[in-house]
Design an enzyme around this catalytic site. Structure first.
Site, PDB file in Angstrom:
ATOM      1  N   GLY A  16    -102.136  33.122 -24.404  1.00  0.00           N
ATOM      2  CA  GLY A  16    -101.463  32.018 -25.088  1.00  0.00           C
ATOM      3  C   GLY A  16    -100.833  31.013 -24.141  1.00  0.00           C
ATOM      4  O   GLY A  16    -101.293  30.799 -23.009  1.00  0.00           O
ATOM      5  N   ASP A  53     -91.147  44.048 -20.908  1.00  0.00           N
ATOM      6  CA  ASP A  53     -91.007  43.967 -22.366  1.00  0.00           C
ATOM      7  C   ASP A  53     -89.599  43.428 -22.613  1.00  0.00           C
ATOM      8  O   ASP A  53     -88.605  44.097 -22.289  1.00  0.00           O
ATOM      9  CB  ASP A  53     -91.172  45.364 -22.992  1.00  0.00           C
ATOM     10  CG  ASP A  53     -91.011  45.327 -24.514  1.00  0.00           C
ATOM     11  OD1 ASP A  53     -90.381  44.385 -25.047  1.00  0.00           O
ATOM     12  OD2 ASP A  53     -91.500  46.263 -25.163  1.00  0.00           O
ATOM     13  N   VAL A  54     -89.506  42.235 -23.168  1.00  0.00           N
ATOM     14  CA  VAL A  54     -88.197  41.583 -23.273  1.00  0.00           C
ATOM     15  C   VAL A  54     -87.261  42.297 -24.244  1.00  0.00           C
ATOM     16  O   VAL A  54     -86.052  42.048 -24.219  1.00  0.00           O
ATOM     17  CB  VAL A  54     -88.329  40.078 -23.644  1.00  0.00           C
ATOM     18  CG1 VAL A  54     -89.185  39.329 -22.623  1.00  0.00           C
ATOM     19  CG2 VAL A  54     -88.852  39.881 -25.059  1.00  0.00           C
ATOM     20  N   TYR A 141     -88.701  34.213 -38.363  1.00  0.00           N
ATOM     21  CA  TYR A 141     -89.073  33.544 -37.104  1.00  0.00           C
ATOM     22  C   TYR A 141     -88.198  32.306 -36.905  1.00  0.00           C
ATOM     23  O   TYR A 141     -87.663  32.084 -35.812  1.00  0.00           O
ATOM     24  CB  TYR A 141     -90.555  33.155 -37.156  1.00  0.00           C
ATOM     25  CG  TYR A 141     -91.053  32.369 -35.962  1.00  0.00           C
ATOM     26  CD1 TYR A 141     -91.523  33.012 -34.823  1.00  0.00           C
ATOM     27  CD2 TYR A 141     -91.069  30.970 -35.979  1.00  0.00           C
ATOM     28  CE1 TYR A 141     -91.992  32.289 -33.733  1.00  0.00           C
ATOM     29  CE2 TYR A 141     -91.547  30.243 -34.897  1.00  0.00           C
ATOM     30  CZ  TYR A 141     -92.002  30.901 -33.774  1.00  0.00           C
ATOM     31  OH  TYR A 141     -92.469  30.172 -32.703  1.00  0.00           O
ATOM     32  N   LYS A 145     -85.682  31.477 -33.854  1.00  0.00           N
ATOM     33  CA  LYS A 145     -85.835  30.309 -32.982  1.00  0.00           C
ATOM     34  C   LYS A 145     -84.572  29.434 -33.011  1.00  0.00           C
ATOM     35  O   LYS A 145     -84.189  28.856 -31.992  1.00  0.00           O
ATOM     36  CB  LYS A 145     -87.073  29.493 -33.381  1.00  0.00           C
ATOM     37  CG  LYS A 145     -88.388  30.094 -32.871  1.00  0.00           C
ATOM     38  CD  LYS A 145     -88.388  30.256 -31.352  1.00  0.00           C
ATOM     39  CE  LYS A 145     -89.750  30.414 -30.734  1.00  0.00           C
ATOM     40  NZ  LYS A 145     -89.674  30.895 -29.329  1.00  0.00           N
ATOM     41  N   THR A 176    -103.126  28.957 -30.424  1.00  0.00           N
ATOM     42  CA  THR A 176    -103.060  30.261 -29.741  1.00  0.00           C
ATOM     43  C   THR A 176    -103.270  31.358 -30.788  1.00  0.00           C
ATOM     44  O   THR A 176    -103.373  31.082 -31.986  1.00  0.00           O
ATOM     45  CB  THR A 176    -101.680  30.479 -29.086  1.00  0.00           C
ATOM     46  OG1 THR A 176    -100.704  30.559 -30.125  1.00  0.00           O
ATOM     47  CG2 THR A 176    -101.320  29.363 -28.129  1.00  0.00           C
TER      48      THR A 176
END
Ligand SMILES: NC(=O)c1ccc[n+]([C@@H]2O[C@H](COP(=O)([O-])OP(=O)(O)OC[C@H]3O[C@@H](n4cnc5c(N)ncnc54)[C@H](OP(=O)(O)O)[C@@H]3O)[C@@H](O)[C@H]2O)c1
Length: 232
Positions: A16, A53-54, A141, A145, A176
Site C-alpha cells: 500500500g 506491530d504498532v 475508522y 482517524k 490500495t
C-alpha cells in the site's frame, strides 16, 4: 528538511501507501527502515526490513531498541474494518483505536528520544479526509482517524521544542488493498507518497494531498449543516 542522507522509518511499509513511501524515501537518498508486522513480506530492495506491530508495546519497544538515528518517522500502518459504532463488533472498534490512535501514540513515544538526538527531525502521520467527516458504515475508522488527528495536534506542540516537526497528511480514497471494494475515484498512492515527502521537506504542518480532503477541510467551518446536509 533535507531527506537525503537521513534515516527514516515507515510503519506498514510492506504494501500500500507505506511501500510507496519507503521506496520514495529510498529513491531520495534516505536510509530506510521498512517496518512491517511480518518483515519477510517486505520486498523492496535497498531498505532494511524490521518487525513492528504498532498494537504490541513489546514490538514497538524492540523496534526502537534495534534502530538508530531515526530522523524521519512515518506513521502509516492502518486498519479499516468497516465497522458501525452503533451496531458493529466492539472488538473491531477497539482494533481501529488500537491501531490508529494508541499504535501511533506508542510509536511516537518510543521514537521521540531518537528523533530528539538528531537535532532536526520529522514525524508524518498518515491521516484522512475521514479525520474530519464521518460515514456511519465506517464510524469506528473515522473516530480513530479523528483521535489520531487530535493526537497529532497535541504532539506537534510537545515535540516542537526538541526540534521535531509533526506533519499530518490528509487524503481521500487511494487505490490500495484498503479500498479494494470501493468503486469511487481513487488517487494513485505513488503520487500521494511523493506529496507526503515534499510536505516533510517543506516543513508543512498539514499536507492536503487531494481535492476531496481540501473540500472537506473547507466544509469544517460550516459545521454539521455543511458536512451532513442530509440531516437538515
Ligand atoms: N486507502 C485509502 O483510501 C486511505 C485513505 C486515507 C488514509 N489512508 C491511510 O493510509 C494508511 C495506509 O493505508 P493503505 O491504504 O496503504 O492500506 P493497506 O494497503 O491496507 O495497508 C495497510 C498497512 O498497514 C499495516 N498494518 C495494519 N495493522 C498494523 C499493525 N497493527 N502494525 C503494523 N502494521 C499494520 C498492514 O500490514 P499487514 O500487511 O501486516 O496487514 C499494511 O502494511 C493508513 O493509515 C490508512 O488509514 C488510506
Amino acid at each position: 528538511m533535507e531527506i537525503t542522507g537521513k534515516t527514516a522509518l515507515v510503519t506498514g511499509a510492506n504494501r500500500g501507501l507505506g511501500r510507496h513511501l519507503a521506496r520514495e524515501l529510498r529513491d531520495r537518498g534516505a536510509v530506510v527502515y521498512a517496518a512491517a508486522r511480518n518483515p519477510a513480506s517486505v520486498d523492496l530492495p535497498g531498505v532494511t526490513p524490521i518487525a513492528l506491530d504498532v498494537t504490541d508495546p513489546d514490538s514497538v519497544a524492540a523496534a526502537a531498541a534495534q534502530t538508530e538515528n531515526v530522523a524521519i518517522l512515518i506513521n502509516n500502518a492502518g486498519s479499516s474494518t468497516g465497522t458501525s459504532l452503533l451496531t458493529g463488533d466492539l472488538a473491531n472498534v477497539r482494533l481501529e483505536l488500537d491501531t490508529h490512535f494508541f499504535g501511533t501514540l506508542e510509536v511516537i513515544r518510543a521514537f521521540a528520544p531518537q528523533l530528539a538526538a538528531q537535532g532536526q527531525s520529522a514525524v508524518l502521520n498518515i491521516l484522512s479526509a475521514l479525520s474530519w467527516i464521518s460515514f456511519p458504515g465506517s464510524g469506528a475508522y473515522c473516530a480513530a482517524k479523528s483521535a489520531e488527528w487530535s493526537l497529532t495536534n497535541a504532539l506537534r506542540q510537545e515535540l516542537a521544542p526538541q526540534g521535531t516537526r509533526v506533519s499530518a497528511l490528509h487524503v481521500g480514497y487511494m487505490d490500495t488493498d484498503m479500498t479494494r471494494n470501493i468503486t469511487a475515484p481513487k488517487s494513485d498512492p505513488a503520487a500521494i507518497a511523493k506529496i507526503g515527502l515534499d510536505g516533510i521537506a517543506a516543513g508543512d504542518a498539514e499536507i492536503i494531498a487531494d481535492e476531496v480532503s481540501g473540500q472537506v477541510l473547507a466544509g469544517l467551518s460550516s459545521g454539521v449543516a455543511g458536512l451532513y446536509p442530509q440531516l437538515a
